[in-house]
Scaffold this motif. Sequence first.
Motif, PDB file in Angstrom:
ATOM      1  N   ALA A 160       6.217  77.705  -0.223  1.00  0.00           N
ATOM      2  CA  ALA A 160       5.702  77.932   1.019  1.00  0.00           C
ATOM      3  C   ALA A 160       5.761  76.463   1.919  1.00  0.00           C
ATOM      4  CB  ALA A 160       4.374  78.497   1.077  1.00  0.00           C
ATOM      5  N   VAL A 161       5.491  75.401   1.415  1.00  0.00           N
ATOM      6  CA  VAL A 161       5.662  74.113   2.116  1.00  0.00           C
ATOM      7  C   VAL A 161       6.721  73.757   2.530  1.00  0.00           C
ATOM      8  CG1 VAL A 161       5.074  71.707   1.674  1.00  0.00           C
ATOM      9  CG2 VAL A 161       3.498  73.277   0.677  1.00  0.00           C
ATOM     10  N   TYR A 162       7.865  74.149   1.529  1.00  0.00           N
ATOM     11  CA  TYR A 162       9.181  73.833   1.929  1.00  0.00           C
ATOM     12  C   TYR A 162       9.884  74.883   2.945  1.00  0.00           C
ATOM     13  CZ  TYR A 162       9.108  71.782  -2.711  1.00  0.00           C
ATOM     14  OH  TYR A 162       8.723  70.814  -3.891  1.00  0.00           O
ATOM     15  N   LEU A 183      -3.906  70.190  -1.828  1.00  0.00           N
ATOM     16  CA  LEU A 183      -4.272  69.683  -0.471  1.00  0.00           C
ATOM     17  C   LEU A 183      -4.357  70.743   0.590  1.00  0.00           C
ATOM     18  CD1 LEU A 183      -5.412  67.467   1.421  1.00  0.00           C
ATOM     19  CD2 LEU A 183      -2.748  66.837   1.737  1.00  0.00           C
ATOM     20  N   ALA A 184      -3.461  71.581   0.986  1.00  0.00           N
ATOM     21  CA  ALA A 184      -3.577  72.756   1.756  1.00  0.00           C
ATOM     22  C   ALA A 184      -4.639  73.571   1.204  1.00  0.00           C
ATOM     23  CB  ALA A 184      -2.147  73.269   1.962  1.00  0.00           C
ATOM     24  N   ALA A 185      -4.916  73.847  -0.009  1.00  0.00           N
ATOM     25  CA  ALA A 185      -5.697  74.901  -0.642  1.00  0.00           C
ATOM     26  C   ALA A 185      -7.085  74.353  -0.029  1.00  0.00           C
ATOM     27  CB  ALA A 185      -5.331  75.239  -2.003  1.00  0.00           C
ATOM     28  N   SER A 226       0.203  83.339 -12.652  1.00  0.00           N
ATOM     29  CA  SER A 226      -0.425  82.198 -12.236  1.00  0.00           C
ATOM     30  C   SER A 226       0.542  81.001 -11.737  1.00  0.00           C
ATOM     31  CB  SER A 226      -1.571  81.580 -13.091  1.00  0.00           C
ATOM     32  OG  SER A 226      -1.061  81.016 -14.419  1.00  0.00           O
ATOM     33  N   LYS A 227       1.354  81.023 -12.646  1.00  0.00           N
ATOM     34  CA  LYS A 227       2.645  79.963 -12.580  1.00  0.00           C
ATOM     35  C   LYS A 227       3.570  80.301 -11.417  1.00  0.00           C
ATOM     36  CE  LYS A 227       2.579  78.266 -17.262  1.00  0.00           C
ATOM     37  NZ  LYS A 227       3.352  77.977 -18.468  1.00  0.00           N
ATOM     38  N   VAL A 228       3.873  81.718 -11.401  1.00  0.00           N
ATOM     39  CA  VAL A 228       4.636  82.125 -10.184  1.00  0.00           C
ATOM     40  C   VAL A 228       3.686  81.880  -8.865  1.00  0.00           C
ATOM     41  CG1 VAL A 228       5.520  84.278  -9.326  1.00  0.00           C
ATOM     42  CG2 VAL A 228       5.733  83.714 -11.488  1.00  0.00           C
ATOM     43  N   GLY A 229       2.566  82.167  -8.831  1.00  0.00           N
ATOM     44  CA  GLY A 229       1.677  81.941  -7.601  1.00  0.00           C
ATOM     45  C   GLY A 229       1.677  80.440  -7.309  1.00  0.00           C
ATOM     46  N   GLU A 230       1.508  79.692  -8.226  1.00  0.00           N
ATOM     47  CA  GLU A 230       1.758  78.054  -7.975  1.00  0.00           C
ATOM     48  C   GLU A 230       3.171  77.711  -7.292  1.00  0.00           C
ATOM     49  OE1 GLU A 230       1.208  73.698 -10.255  1.00  0.00           O
ATOM     50  OE2 GLU A 230       0.840  75.649 -11.333  1.00  0.00           O
ATOM     51  N   ALA A 231       4.243  78.375  -7.948  1.00  0.00           N
ATOM     52  CA  ALA A 231       5.587  77.992  -7.506  1.00  0.00           C
ATOM     53  C   ALA A 231       5.544  78.719  -5.774  1.00  0.00           C
ATOM     54  CB  ALA A 231       6.477  78.704  -8.438  1.00  0.00           C
ATOM     55  N   LYS A 247       2.805  85.386   2.449  1.00  0.00           N
ATOM     56  CA  LYS A 247       1.211  85.204   2.345  1.00  0.00           C
ATOM     57  C   LYS A 247       0.887  83.664   2.360  1.00  0.00           C
ATOM     58  CE  LYS A 247      -2.855  86.549  -0.327  1.00  0.00           C
ATOM     59  NZ  LYS A 247      -3.425  87.487  -1.229  1.00  0.00           N
ATOM     60  N   GLN A 248       1.763  83.140   1.238  1.00  0.00           N
ATOM     61  CA  GLN A 248       1.149  81.585   1.080  1.00  0.00           C
ATOM     62  C   GLN A 248       1.687  81.020   2.193  1.00  0.00           C
ATOM     63  OE1 GLN A 248       2.948  83.879  -0.981  1.00  0.00           O
ATOM     64  NE2 GLN A 248       2.003  83.723  -2.842  1.00  0.00           N
ATOM     65  N   LEU A 249       2.814  81.116   2.851  1.00  0.00           N
ATOM     66  CA  LEU A 249       3.243  80.584   4.176  1.00  0.00           C
ATOM     67  C   LEU A 249       2.311  80.675   5.183  1.00  0.00           C
ATOM     68  CD1 LEU A 249       5.407  78.855   5.702  1.00  0.00           C
ATOM     69  CD2 LEU A 249       6.443  81.179   6.137  1.00  0.00           C
ATOM     70  N   ALA A 250       1.534  81.886   5.387  1.00  0.00           N
ATOM     71  CA  ALA A 250       0.677  81.958   6.392  1.00  0.00           C
ATOM     72  C   ALA A 250      -0.669  81.170   6.079  1.00  0.00           C
ATOM     73  CB  ALA A 250       0.098  83.620   6.701  1.00  0.00           C
ATOM     74  N   THR A 251      -1.156  81.179   4.862  1.00  0.00           N
ATOM     75  CA  THR A 251      -2.162  80.352   4.302  1.00  0.00           C
ATOM     76  C   THR A 251      -1.832  78.803   4.365  1.00  0.00           C
ATOM     77  OG1 THR A 251      -2.698  82.177   2.832  1.00  0.00           O
ATOM     78  CG2 THR A 251      -3.854  79.966   2.268  1.00  0.00           C
ATOM     79  N   THR A 252      -0.903  78.397   4.048  1.00  0.00           N
ATOM     80  CA  THR A 252      -0.561  76.870   3.955  1.00  0.00           C
ATOM     81  C   THR A 252      -0.411  76.447   5.582  1.00  0.00           C
ATOM     82  OG1 THR A 252       0.888  77.275   2.106  1.00  0.00           O
ATOM     83  CG2 THR A 252       1.038  75.463   3.585  1.00  0.00           C
ATOM     84  N   ARG A 253       0.251  77.303   6.291  1.00  0.00           N
ATOM     85  CA  ARG A 253       0.299  76.997   7.900  1.00  0.00           C
ATOM     86  C   ARG A 253      -1.088  76.741   8.495  1.00  0.00           C
ATOM     87  NH1 ARG A 253       3.472  80.760   9.615  1.00  0.00           N
ATOM     88  NH2 ARG A 253       5.262  79.699   9.654  1.00  0.00           N
ATOM     89  N   ARG A 254      -1.977  77.891   8.225  1.00  0.00           N
ATOM     90  CA  ARG A 254      -3.548  77.830   8.823  1.00  0.00           C
ATOM     91  C   ARG A 254      -4.093  76.594   8.049  1.00  0.00           C
ATOM     92  NH1 ARG A 254      -4.712  82.097   6.942  1.00  0.00           N
ATOM     93  NH2 ARG A 254      -5.810  81.862   5.112  1.00  0.00           N
TER      94      ARG A 254
END
Length: 424
Positions: free
Chosen positions: A217-219, A50-52, A207-212, A265-272
């Motif tokens: 990042a949400v947590y 959803l965040a993506a 790809s699985k590490v990226g998904e994890a 990186k994932q945290l900044a993207t998710t927050r935005r």
Amino acid sequence: MNVSRDSRPAAAAPPAGQQTPTPSLRRRLTELRGPGVRPRSLDARALAALAANPGCRRRALLDGAGIDKGALAQALGSPATYGQSQFAIMRGITFESRVKADGGAALMRLLHERLRTDTAPPEGEEVALPDLSAAGPEGRAARTALALREATAAGGWALLDHPMLAVEVAGSPVYVEPDAVVVHPDGSWTVVEIKSFPMIDGAADASKVGEAARQAAVYVLALENVAGHVTARTGREVRVRERVLLVCPKDFSNLPTAAAVDVRKQLATTRRQLTRLTRVEEIAAALPEGTTFDLRPAEDGRPTRPAGELSEAVETVGAAYSPECLASCELAFHCRKRSREQGAVEALGRGVRGELGGLRTVGEVLAAAAPEAAEEAAEDRAEGPGRPDDPAVLALRRAAALRAEALAGATGGAARPAEERACR
């Protein structure tokens, strides 16, 4: 790694940093689900997806209302074809139990080795294991916040098994449940993600590490809300670490190994992206009067509402389809079908969509690429997308000329027309 929808009564206090949905919004979301239908819990993958895709108002509304998109897609005749098998789920549960056995001794050892903390490795009896049981997700979230505050104030090691955290999504609070959170003696907190895919020779599937990492990042984002509250109450600065611990089976065994994953990186993207999500109440307010996604299930659970009515209801909310949705959204096949029927270029992918500029349909693209359409375009589109000097149009005409040249060469055709040579 589950996510629960808000279900607190109006009088209950929201978690720190979260907003409580108004009674009118709760009533509206209940109407969208249908009478007597409980809100559907999300999982971490769905929340990260959803965040993506923050531009998809359809998914924001359906997830915000807790609607079962899988059942909705089934009733529409476009069921999703992805998901974990029961074997994979049971294997994951078994592996997680092994990692957390003996008070999390193996987990704490791996955390100390991978994060290289300055403190001595904790012994089993030095690690506090707070009880997080409480009634309902809101009760568990409050109990988790209290346990984090107490463990931080104590200045020792603590392992929180499946804590419940609150995060605001599109103006509606949801509850996320990481596998574990570790409190360090220095007051910092670390998120732990336990996955059942293997690390072979110290490396796992990228790809699985990226998904994890996106899920973690949400947590981390949810923990930051609690950290601010704990700092204000205890006077001790709390830091949520931006390196999470990913625990996986080692090679082809069931023995745990781990790696520290940087999620900045994932945290900044998710927050935005979560900030960009349109609020659920705004989307719901724009719906036609009487819109509902109620399946009207019979006693055996089968939907009785006609698929045509459901499709009309779904189409009242705009979607932002892309091929990436096929791996993360239950409604993706329905949205792809509608996108193809409309000839939308989004069905070709976000990269193609970006390259085509203002050309929105496949028909517009083909017309712009046709050399015979040049004069007509010059008359009808002196300005705006599709005009003869549009970079996208020039690139399309050039590609069409090269294709015609290649086909002519393969069939022994004549030389290129002068117009094609002029495109150079």
